[in-house]
Design an enzyme around this catalytic site. Structure first.
Site, PDB file in Angstrom:
ATOM      1  N   LYS A 180      35.630  10.719  -0.316  1.00  0.00           N
ATOM      2  CA  LYS A 180      36.411   9.582   0.164  1.00  0.00           C
ATOM      3  C   LYS A 180      35.720   8.280  -0.247  1.00  0.00           C
ATOM      4  O   LYS A 180      34.582   8.031   0.126  1.00  0.00           O
ATOM      5  CB  LYS A 180      36.552   9.649   1.688  1.00  0.00           C
ATOM      6  CG  LYS A 180      37.264  10.913   2.166  1.00  0.00           C
ATOM      7  CD  LYS A 180      37.396  10.984   3.669  1.00  0.00           C
ATOM      8  CE  LYS A 180      36.073  11.073   4.361  1.00  0.00           C
ATOM      9  NZ  LYS A 180      36.184  11.349   5.809  1.00  0.00           N
ATOM     10  N   THR A 222      39.736   0.254  11.981  1.00  0.00           N
ATOM     11  CA  THR A 222      39.842   1.518  11.249  1.00  0.00           C
ATOM     12  C   THR A 222      39.128   2.670  11.955  1.00  0.00           C
ATOM     13  O   THR A 222      38.785   3.674  11.319  1.00  0.00           O
ATOM     14  CB  THR A 222      39.253   1.353   9.840  1.00  0.00           C
ATOM     15  OG1 THR A 222      37.890   0.873   9.950  1.00  0.00           O
ATOM     16  CG2 THR A 222      40.059   0.356   9.014  1.00  0.00           C
ATOM     17  N   GLY A 241      38.428   5.978  13.584  1.00  0.00           N
ATOM     18  CA  GLY A 241      39.123   7.258  13.554  1.00  0.00           C
ATOM     19  C   GLY A 241      39.705   7.632  12.210  1.00  0.00           C
ATOM     20  O   GLY A 241      40.386   8.667  12.090  1.00  0.00           O
ATOM     21  N   THR A 242      39.425   6.854  11.169  1.00  0.00           N
ATOM     22  CA  THR A 242      40.023   7.117   9.866  1.00  0.00           C
ATOM     23  C   THR A 242      39.676   8.505   9.339  1.00  0.00           C
ATOM     24  O   THR A 242      40.546   9.247   8.871  1.00  0.00           O
ATOM     25  CB  THR A 242      39.553   6.057   8.845  1.00  0.00           C
ATOM     26  OG1 THR A 242      39.858   4.759   9.351  1.00  0.00           O
ATOM     27  CG2 THR A 242      40.226   6.248   7.514  1.00  0.00           C
ATOM     28  N   GLY A 243      38.392   8.866   9.371  1.00  0.00           N
ATOM     29  CA  GLY A 243      37.975  10.150   8.820  1.00  0.00           C
ATOM     30  C   GLY A 243      38.549  11.324   9.585  1.00  0.00           C
ATOM     31  O   GLY A 243      39.013  12.304   8.979  1.00  0.00           O
ATOM     32  N   CYS A 244      38.529  11.256  10.905  1.00  0.00           N
ATOM     33  CA  CYS A 244      39.110  12.322  11.729  1.00  0.00           C
ATOM     34  C   CYS A 244      40.597  12.464  11.430  1.00  0.00           C
ATOM     35  O   CYS A 244      41.128  13.571  11.314  1.00  0.00           O
ATOM     36  CB  CYS A 244      38.927  12.008  13.215  1.00  0.00           C
ATOM     37  SG  CYS A 244      37.233  11.699  13.726  1.00  0.00           S
TER      38      CYS A 244
END
Length: 254
Positions: free
Chosen positions: A166, A198, A200-203
């Protein structure tokens, strides 16, 4: 399989919101409880390994799963426990190798990094590290798109079938690279929005991929659908509290 975010922006809470938004039924195996809000993580407490095993067996043996997503696992014991459980799952496994929070707070013990490499990545269908986690797991620093393929190859060496690097922390477009153990490569690009909310983007991205896989999508298409969803969620991120607010999991309904 992840930690609980008391602020509701990441972790299990983000996972379940994402799965609902994408038309799937999410279930939870909570590995840790955090005291967390928009400005940081004030503390976290791991659940006992037997509690994690019991939650997993409860839902898998009765209801079954079409995909699994892992997030915060915190300790060597929990990483080993989850790896053992996933070795017996006949469904895609998306591993988000959570190392630090959006605010820079450590969510994985330093001594557990090797266990993630040696035990968890080999049972992953897909690993979704951000650039900080790439460095944590491989020692490689990604400073531009030219470095992403080498990072993916290094991670594939630990055993996952696919790796998604990512590039959200790089400048310019939000570019991600998916590489398979079969040598295939797919780039995903989206506009970058000037929005600092942003959390919580990865989850959210990892859970969106798991949801698409559960619905039967092939990996490249699952990532494409998840990328489109998380981009909209980032665009709609909103101020909550005094710090970094969450992405908007319900953006398609507004």
């Amino acid at each position: 399989m992840a930690g609980s975010d008391s602020g509701g922006g990441a972790g299990i809470q983000a996972d379940l919101k994402t799965m609902l938004a994408l038309g799937t039924h999410g279930m939870s195996v909570i590995t840790a409880v955090t005291a967390q809000n928009s400005v940081g993580v004030q503390g976290y407490w791991e659940l006992p390994a037997e509690a994690v095993r019991a939650q997993f067996r409860s839902v898998v043996d009765d209801i079954g799963v079409q995909a699994v997503k892992t997030g915060m696992l915190a300790s060597v014991e929990l990483v080993e426990t989850v790896a053992d459980l996933l070795a017996g799952v006949d469904a895609p496994v998306v591993v988000d190798p959570v190392g630090v929070s959006k605010h820079g707070d450590a969510l994985l013990a330093a001594e557990a990094v090797a266990t993630v490499r040696e035990r968890l990545l080999p049972v992953a269908t897909l690993a979704t590290p951000n650039l900080h986690e790439v460095t944590q797991l491989t020692g490689l620093e990604v400073t531009g798109e030219r470095d992403m393929a080498a990072a993916a190859e290094a991670l594939l060496g630990y055993g996952p079938a696919w790796v998604l690097i990512k590039g959200g922390h790089l400048e310019g477009e939000a570019a991600d690279l998916l590489v398979g153990a079969d040598g295939s490569a797919h780039w995903y690009r989206a506009s970058r929005y000037d929005n600092r909310h942003t959390h919580g983007t990865g989850c959210t991205l990892a859970s969106a991929i798991a949801a698409e896989l559960a619905k039967g999508a092939a990996m490249p298409e699952a990532v494409a659908g998840a990328k489109e969803y998380v981009t909209g969620a980032i665009r709609g991120g909103f101020a909550l509290g005094a710090g970094i607010g969450p992405v908007d999991h319900a953006w398609r309904w507004r």
